[in-house]
Design a protein around this motif. Structure first.
Motif, mmCIF file in Angstrom:
data_model
loop_
_atom_site.group_PDB
_atom_site.id
_atom_site.type_symbol
_atom_site.label_atom_id
_atom_site.label_comp_id
_atom_site.label_asym_id
_atom_site.label_seq_id
_atom_site.Cartn_x
_atom_site.Cartn_y
_atom_site.Cartn_z
ATOM 1 N N LEU A 62 8.758 -5.161 -13.451
ATOM 2 C CA LEU A 62 7.374 -5.592 -13.978
ATOM 3 C C LEU A 62 6.519 -4.923 -13.285
ATOM 4 C CD1 LEU A 62 7.911 -9.554 -14.879
ATOM 5 C CD2 LEU A 62 8.033 -7.501 -16.307
ATOM 6 N N ILE A 63 6.649 -4.848 -11.971
ATOM 7 C CA ILE A 63 5.512 -4.114 -10.994
ATOM 8 C C ILE A 63 5.865 -2.875 -11.422
ATOM 9 C CG2 ILE A 63 4.974 -3.492 -8.607
ATOM 10 C CD1 ILE A 63 5.897 -6.110 -7.729
ATOM 11 N N TYR A 107 -0.666 -8.800 -16.944
ATOM 12 C CA TYR A 107 -0.694 -9.036 -15.705
ATOM 13 C C TYR A 107 -1.367 -10.286 -15.235
ATOM 14 C CZ TYR A 107 -1.247 -8.294 -10.488
ATOM 15 O OH TYR A 107 -1.173 -8.198 -9.277
ATOM 16 N N LYS A 152 0.050 2.661 -16.121
ATOM 17 C CA LYS A 152 -1.064 3.304 -15.841
ATOM 18 C C LYS A 152 -1.360 4.509 -15.732
ATOM 19 C CE LYS A 152 -1.574 -0.738 -13.885
ATOM 20 N NZ LYS A 152 -1.839 -1.944 -13.078
ATOM 21 N N ARG A 170 1.125 -12.901 -15.784
ATOM 22 C CA ARG A 170 2.070 -13.074 -14.844
ATOM 23 C C ARG A 170 1.430 -13.611 -13.478
ATOM 24 N NH1 ARG A 170 2.917 -7.075 -13.730
ATOM 25 N NH2 ARG A 170 3.988 -7.590 -12.011
ATOM 26 N N PHE A 230 3.046 -6.446 -1.011
ATOM 27 C CA PHE A 230 3.965 -7.112 -2.134
ATOM 28 C C PHE A 230 5.447 -7.250 -1.633
ATOM 29 C CE2 PHE A 230 0.832 -6.254 -5.664
ATOM 30 C CZ PHE A 230 0.839 -7.505 -6.011
ATOM 31 N N SER A 247 4.439 -1.755 -14.835
ATOM 32 C CA SER A 247 2.883 -2.053 -14.779
ATOM 33 C C SER A 247 2.008 -1.028 -14.001
ATOM 34 C CB SER A 247 2.415 -3.412 -13.836
ATOM 35 O OG SER A 247 1.011 -3.711 -13.649
ATOM 36 N N ILE A 248 2.635 -0.440 -13.028
ATOM 37 C CA ILE A 248 1.837 0.627 -12.235
ATOM 38 C C ILE A 248 2.085 1.857 -12.844
ATOM 39 C CG2 ILE A 248 1.969 2.230 -10.186
ATOM 40 C CD1 ILE A 248 2.694 -0.522 -8.430
HETATM 41 N N1 URA Z 1 -0.027 -3.288 -9.022
HETATM 42 C C1 URA Z 1 -0.081 -3.309 -10.327
HETATM 43 O O1 URA Z 1 -0.786 -2.391 -10.728
HETATM 44 N N2 URA Z 1 0.769 -3.928 -11.002
HETATM 45 C C2 URA Z 1 1.668 -4.776 -10.585
HETATM 46 O O2 URA Z 1 2.070 -5.497 -11.228
HETATM 47 C C3 URA Z 1 1.519 -5.002 -9.043
HETATM 48 C C4 URA Z 1 0.795 -4.480 -8.473
#
Ligand code: URA
Length: 432
Positions: free
Chosen positions: A181-182, A167, A189, A170, A209, A185-186
């Protein structure tokens, strides 16, 4: 081991990479074996060429494997539900949703992040409560969810370390706004955090976004697909972020509004989003009820005061003082006055978010300190009628100079017209 340069070249030329190849790259990068410049080139190749659904899942899986995972459901012996919002202006939803879910008898354990830029982070908001501890050990976190019914903490350093590195890279290589990629990433987690069922809130509009409904739909579908492949029940709501959510923007102001909403005194749009989210979460939980019954129980928990009691229990458990009178107050409060009579045609979310940022409510760089007391309260929202000289908003500032600048920015965020357009729904679409 395939050289990173070869994987970059193949992605640049539009090839689909295998799961093992993506894992090697991501895990190699997390170990420090692949340098930033190669990962940056790879991310740019992904930005232009995209990732297939299989590649996006392989990337997400590799990111999860870069660190520890938590099995909250196993630790609690219950099905655990979680929510995530892609972030926007005035988004304090978790702070209101958590206690209502807990009051309905469903455990709510959430790891949240900090804000950067014009979007605020839940942890920064919670830190405006005197004494509130965001850092709990994993054992303390699990114990609190078991004993008190809920906890909201900072993400531990061991959870998806690949995402922290990626992140940050990026953020400085113009590769944040790519759907795959978003989504990776989300969802890395959320999945590593151990939820069995996940409600996603993808914000759409000026302050989000995703600027269009089509883009938001694409992101929502990509995340639902990742959840499905990982064996987690996942659904997604697309919600309006053309204007700030609720009225308050700024840390302590947002905590107060979230707490007011938990006791039934919140603004209409925010209250609707909170009750709708709770209904989805309860329907996905082990209570065995549908969304209609979930909504009924959420409304009942608010009306009886059970939800506010859960709020107070939660804040005390994390060493905070739940008394709303102890939240920090800004020394200067200035009204933003309407220059004409009419109605609010639009209220730009980004502009209000930036005004709050300039007042000190957010960070421009990761190292910046946050001023918890300052922010903006939007008294008028889209569709509201306005009389000449009536206040549109209030600016809460540290001093007169910053109040004056922010008041001008907030005034510019309001577009006034002769007649009011329909206010429009907060929930735009539901994807399952
Ligand atoms: N929130 C995130 O956790 N990751 C992203 O890439 C964008 C928003």
């Amino acid at each position: 081991m395939i050289p990173a340069a070869e994987l970059i070249q193949r992605k640049r030329d539009g090839a689909e990479l295998g799961a093992d190849e993506l894992a090697e790259l991501v895990l190699g990068y997390t170990r420090g074996d692949v340098p930033d410049y190669q990962m940056a080139a790879f991310l740019m190749a992904v930005y232009f060429r995209g990732l297939s659904a299989a590649e996006t899942f392989a990337l997400t899986d590799a990111m999860i494997r870069s660190g520890e995972t938590l099995d909250l459901g196993k630790a609690l012996g219950r099905k655990v539900v979680d929510k995530h919002s892609t972030g926007g202006v005035g988004d304090k939803t978790s702070i209101a949703v958590g206690p209502i879910v807990a009051a309905c008898g469903v455990p709510f354990g959430k790891m949240s992040g900090r804000g950067l830029g014009h979007t605020g982070g839940t942890l920064d908001k919670l830190e405006s409560i005197p004494g509130y501890r965001v850092e709990l050990s994993t054992d303390e976190f699990v114990e609190q969810v078991r004993e008190v019914g809920m906890a909201i903490v900072g993400q531990t350093a061991d959870l998806v370390p690949a995402d922290k590195l990626l992140y940050a890279l990026r953020d400085v290589t113009a590769t944040v706004d790519n759907v795959s990629l978003i989504a990776a990433s989300i969802m890395s987690k959320k999945i590593a955090g151990g939820a069995d069922a996940i409600v996603l809130d993808v914000k759409v509009g000026d302050g989000a976004f995703m600027k269009t409904l089509d883009d938001a739909r694409e992101l929502g579908r990509a995340m639902i697909e990742l959840g499905r492949r990982a064996g987690r029940e996942t659904m997604c709501v697309l919600t309006d972020m053309e204007q700030p959510l609720g009225r308050a923007v700024g840390n302590a102001l947002e905590v107060r509004e979230a707490a007011d909403t938990v006791r039934g005194q919140g603004p209409d749009d925010f209250t609707e989003l909170v009750l709708d989210s709770v209904a989805h979460l309860l329907a996905l939980s082990d209570l065995g009820i549908d969304e209609q019954e979930g909504r009924r129980r959420a409304e009942q928990a608010v009306a009886t005061g059970a939800a506010f009691e859960a709020y107070e229990r939660w804040i005390r458990a994390q060493h905070g003082d739940p008394d709303l009178d102890v939240l920090p107050l800004a020394p200067v409060v200035r009204d933003v006055i309407a220059s004409r009579a009419g109605a609010v045609a639009s209220l730009g979310a980004i502009r209000v978010g930036l005004a709050a940022l300039h007042l000190g409510a957010g960070r421009r760089t990761k190292e910046d300190a946050v001023d918890h007391a300052v922010g903006v309260v939007c008294l008028k929202k889209r569709g509201d009628a306005v009389r000449e000289d009536e206040p549109l908003a209030q600016v809460h500032a540290r001093d007169d100079a910053s109040a004056g600048e922010a008041a001008a920015e907030v005034l510019a965020a309001y577009e006034l017209a002769d007649t009011a357009p329909p206010a429009g729904p907060i929930v735009l679409e539901v994807l399952t």
